[in-house]
Design an enzyme around this catalytic site. Structure first.
Site, PDB file in Angstrom:
ATOM      1  N   ASP A   6     -63.778  86.568   0.511  1.00 32.13           N
ATOM      2  CA  ASP A   6     -65.194  86.242   0.302  1.00 32.13           C
ATOM      3  C   ASP A   6     -66.071  87.470   0.541  1.00 32.13           C
ATOM      4  O   ASP A   6     -65.598  88.510   1.014  1.00 32.13           O
ATOM      5  CB  ASP A   6     -65.627  85.089   1.219  1.00 32.13           C
ATOM      6  CG  ASP A   6     -65.295  85.326   2.698  1.00 32.13           C
ATOM      7  OD1 ASP A   6     -64.823  86.429   3.050  1.00 32.13           O
ATOM      8  OD2 ASP A   6     -65.498  84.407   3.503  1.00 32.13           O
ATOM      9  N   ASN A  61     -68.859  75.537  12.126  1.00 32.74           N
ATOM     10  CA  ASN A  61     -69.169  74.308  11.380  1.00 32.74           C
ATOM     11  C   ASN A  61     -67.963  73.820  10.567  1.00 32.74           C
ATOM     12  O   ASN A  61     -68.090  72.926   9.742  1.00 32.74           O
ATOM     13  CB  ASN A  61     -70.385  74.523  10.469  1.00 32.74           C
ATOM     14  CG  ASN A  61     -70.137  75.560   9.369  1.00 32.74           C
ATOM     15  OD1 ASN A  61     -69.067  76.172   9.317  1.00 32.74           O
ATOM     16  ND2 ASN A  61     -71.109  75.765   8.507  1.00 32.74           N
ATOM     17  N   HIS A  91     -66.238  75.596   8.394  1.00 33.98           N
ATOM     18  CA  HIS A  91     -66.065  76.211   7.068  1.00 33.98           C
ATOM     19  C   HIS A  91     -64.808  77.089   7.023  1.00 33.98           C
ATOM     20  O   HIS A  91     -64.300  77.541   8.045  1.00 33.98           O
ATOM     21  CB  HIS A  91     -67.331  76.967   6.627  1.00 33.98           C
ATOM     22  CG  HIS A  91     -67.561  78.302   7.240  1.00 33.98           C
ATOM     23  ND1 HIS A  91     -68.754  78.962   7.148  1.00 33.98           N
ATOM     24  CD2 HIS A  91     -66.770  79.134   7.982  1.00 33.98           C
ATOM     25  CE1 HIS A  91     -68.669  80.121   7.756  1.00 33.98           C
ATOM     26  NE2 HIS A  91     -67.479  80.244   8.280  1.00 33.98           N
ATOM     27  N   GLU A 123     -68.590  75.878   2.663  1.00 28.56           N
ATOM     28  CA  GLU A 123     -69.363  75.198   3.695  1.00 28.56           C
ATOM     29  C   GLU A 123     -69.071  73.692   3.687  1.00 28.56           C
ATOM     30  O   GLU A 123     -68.508  73.167   2.704  1.00 28.56           O
ATOM     31  CB  GLU A 123     -70.856  75.454   3.450  1.00 28.56           C
ATOM     32  CG  GLU A 123     -71.254  76.933   3.455  1.00 28.56           C
ATOM     33  CD  GLU A 123     -71.388  77.538   4.859  1.00 28.56           C
ATOM     34  OE1 GLU A 123     -70.622  77.147   5.768  1.00 28.56           O
ATOM     35  OE2 GLU A 123     -72.245  78.415   5.038  1.00 28.56           O
TER      36      GLU A 123
HETATM   37  P1  PGA Z   1     -65.012  84.558  13.243  1.00 29.14           P
HETATM   38  O1  PGA Z   1     -65.450  83.910  11.865  1.00 29.14           O
HETATM   39  O2  PGA Z   1     -63.574  84.918  13.124  1.00 29.14           O
HETATM   40  O3  PGA Z   1     -65.924  85.766  13.359  1.00 29.14           O
HETATM   41  O4  PGA Z   1     -65.263  83.533  14.313  1.00 29.14           O
HETATM   42  C1  PGA Z   1     -64.870  82.766  11.354  1.00 29.14           C
HETATM   43  C2  PGA Z   1     -65.785  82.195  10.301  1.00 29.14           C
HETATM   44  O5  PGA Z   1     -66.929  81.862  10.637  1.00 29.14           O
HETATM   45  O6  PGA Z   1     -65.380  82.094   9.148  1.00 29.14           O
END
Ligand code: PGA
Length: 240
Positions: free
Chosen positions: A67, A136, A138, A143
């Site tokens: 992404d 959340n 995701h 999302e």
């Molecule tokens: P993080 O991100 O590894 O920085 O916690 C995960 C995400 O929010 O996709």
């Protein structure tokens, strides 16, 4: 979905690095999707150290970019591609021709999604998808509320993601949209690994494990995947 709980972040990272390394070095040439974000950072250090000691022919794998924030690229400090290139691709000597990623600066983002979907249709399915879990729920930038049948798409980011993602950047940035592989790509992957570390992930981990599979919690797709594992540390498991 198998669940493995580790005493700490380092132990989780060793386990993750081991499995990624076995896919990266598989002679059949695997298609691998790895996440940016903070969670895999230690695993990438371990992997880079292992790969920099490696002699012989280049790795046969292809790395597919998960992404990106719309308007950014690998030269934008803090972007997803910046993280992947700086933390893994460069130290591990992954060559440009092994990397397939979105151009999130292309005004034709729909064209970028089509191109990526075409690539996966021709060369996929993805052999290994590793995904960090957002607070959340995701996955990538899929999302809550995203269809499990969704392929690559452009996303209006939730307020939670816009706020949480500020941690990646040296200065405050305006984040509105993202471009991401879709949940369908993850469901069709041969192997799916979800990772989470830290107390800030404990609530969402509890929801993923205790609640029914639902598009409201994208990470619950791991529960209907035929070969999936959730790797978490004690802190992320602290509300179970
Ligand atoms: P993080 O991100 O590894 O920085 O916690 C995960 C995400 O929010 O996709």
């Amino acid at each position: 979905m198998d669940i493995e709980i580790f005493s700490d972040y380092d132990a989780l990272s060793e386990r993750l690095a081991d499995e990624i390394l076995s896919y990266m070095s598989d002679p059949s040439g695997k298609l691998i999707c790895l996440p940016a974000g903070d969670t895999p950072r230690r695993a990438y250090q371990i992997l880079s150290a292992a790969l920099s000691r490696r002699k012989g022919s280049p790795l046969p794998c292809t790395l597919i970019g998960l992404d990106e924030w719309v308007g950014m690229d690998k030269d934008t400090p803090g972007s997803c591609q910046y993280v992947m290139h700086e933390w893994l691709y460069k130290p591990a000597s992954i060559r440009d021709e092994q990397i397939v990623e979105f151009n999130a600066r292309n005004p034709d983002l729909t064209g970028e999604c089509k191109k990526m979907d075409r690539f996966i249709a021709e060369h996929g399915p993805i052999d290994l998808a590793v995904l960090g879990i957002g607070i959340n729920g995701h996955l990538g930038l899929n999302e809550p509320g995203t269809s499990f049948r969704q392929t690559s798409h452009v996303v209006d980011l939730t307020e939670t993601t816009k706020r949480t993602a500020q941690k990646y950047f040296p200065e405050k940035v305006a984040l509105e949209k993202g471009i991401t592989l879709g949940l369908k790509h993850f469901l069709e992957a041969g192997r799916l690994i979800l990772i989470a570390s830290g107390k800030q992930k404990a609530k969402v981990i509890k929801r993923i494990i205790r609640e029914d599979v639902s598009e409201q919690i994208p990470a619950t797709i791991a529960k209907i995947h035929r070969n999936s594992t959730l790797l978490i540390d004690q802190d992320a498991a602290s509300e179970l």
